[in-house]
Design an enzyme around this catalytic site. Sequence first.
Site, mmCIF file in Angstrom:
data_model
loop_
_atom_site.group_PDB
_atom_site.id
_atom_site.type_symbol
_atom_site.label_atom_id
_atom_site.label_comp_id
_atom_site.label_asym_id
_atom_site.label_seq_id
_atom_site.Cartn_x
_atom_site.Cartn_y
_atom_site.Cartn_z
ATOM 1 N N LYS A 177 0.739 -1.041 -0.060
ATOM 2 C CA LYS A 177 0.077 -0.035 0.096
ATOM 3 C C LYS A 177 0.950 1.365 0.051
ATOM 4 C CE LYS A 177 -4.378 -1.779 2.147
ATOM 5 N NZ LYS A 177 -5.378 -1.307 2.809
ATOM 6 N N ASP A 237 -10.452 2.499 0.652
ATOM 7 C CA ASP A 237 -10.489 2.207 1.989
ATOM 8 C C ASP A 237 -11.332 3.252 2.790
ATOM 9 O OD1 ASP A 237 -9.359 -0.335 1.869
ATOM 10 O OD2 ASP A 237 -7.344 0.486 2.579
#
Length: 320
Positions: free
Chosen positions: A67, A110
């Site tokens: 990420k 997210d």
Amino acid sequence: MTRQAAVLGHPIAHSLSPLLHAAAYEHLGLDADYRRIDVEESSLQEFLRGEGAAPGWLGWSVTMPLKAAMVSAVDHPSARVTALGVLNTVVHGPAGTPEGARMLSGENTDVDGIVAALGEAGLHQASSSSRGSFGIIGAGATATAALAAASELGYTQVRSYARSVQRGLELEPVAAALGLRLSVAQLSGLPHDLAGTDELPATHDLSAIHDLDTGRGNSGQLDAVVSTLPPRAADEIAATLPRLDRPIPLLDVAYDPWPSLLASSWEAGGGRVVSGLVMLLHQAVKQVELFSAATSTPAGELSAESHAQMVAKMRRAIGL
């Protein structure tokens, strides 16, 4: 030509993303093959130069440990990604990009997943007259997404509960970039704050804004909590949670096993609980919208009824 998409990370065999995306692309009538590709951080550049450079990609879902590492690989990180320093979505395109050229855009859906999941638990946009504080358990990549979610929900005060206060302090630059006032406490301080007692736990207030730690007041109340810890990592505090005086929502991003001890104790104490599967669903919905935007059937342009049907199919695909 069948378009390609994938979830990248390590380990990756457990990922439910293929189920979510397959259900969405079937609804859209989009010829797309979505799969898991095991990519470690040490092999990311090899992937980008090899399989990842092939034509026909719609995009990639990105999970740990990539990420943060993937941010430097994209050409156009969103403002959200720039502030957070992590992403979970890479979009290829747009359509018409010259053959041999590659333009990658980075996003962090997210955040959308957290906002939508908390909405299902009853938390919506906070008004300046009613909002208290937003609690986050943990200090990793998902915690930064929770900071952005707090900001987008209208909160200005966030309290981090970390197993290591020093690790919690690492969230401060992101909080500052988002205009949030952050205080950090030991994880063991969460039950105290939920109980609303006057005796203070050890805390480090980064902003010298003491209303989180002194007068309980409106700003001292926790309106919602997001646990970003791995499965079972929050078990240690589950048995210490007090009876809640109002149904505070908890999003526990860990969903296997479910319910977690934390979720069970929270619900038994009168709180509302939402599973990380709901967050996973909604972040994938946003990814599908981004991946399909330049195709003949963009999910973001569906009618409200058809979009709801797509989301329902994705929900059923993972047993929600």
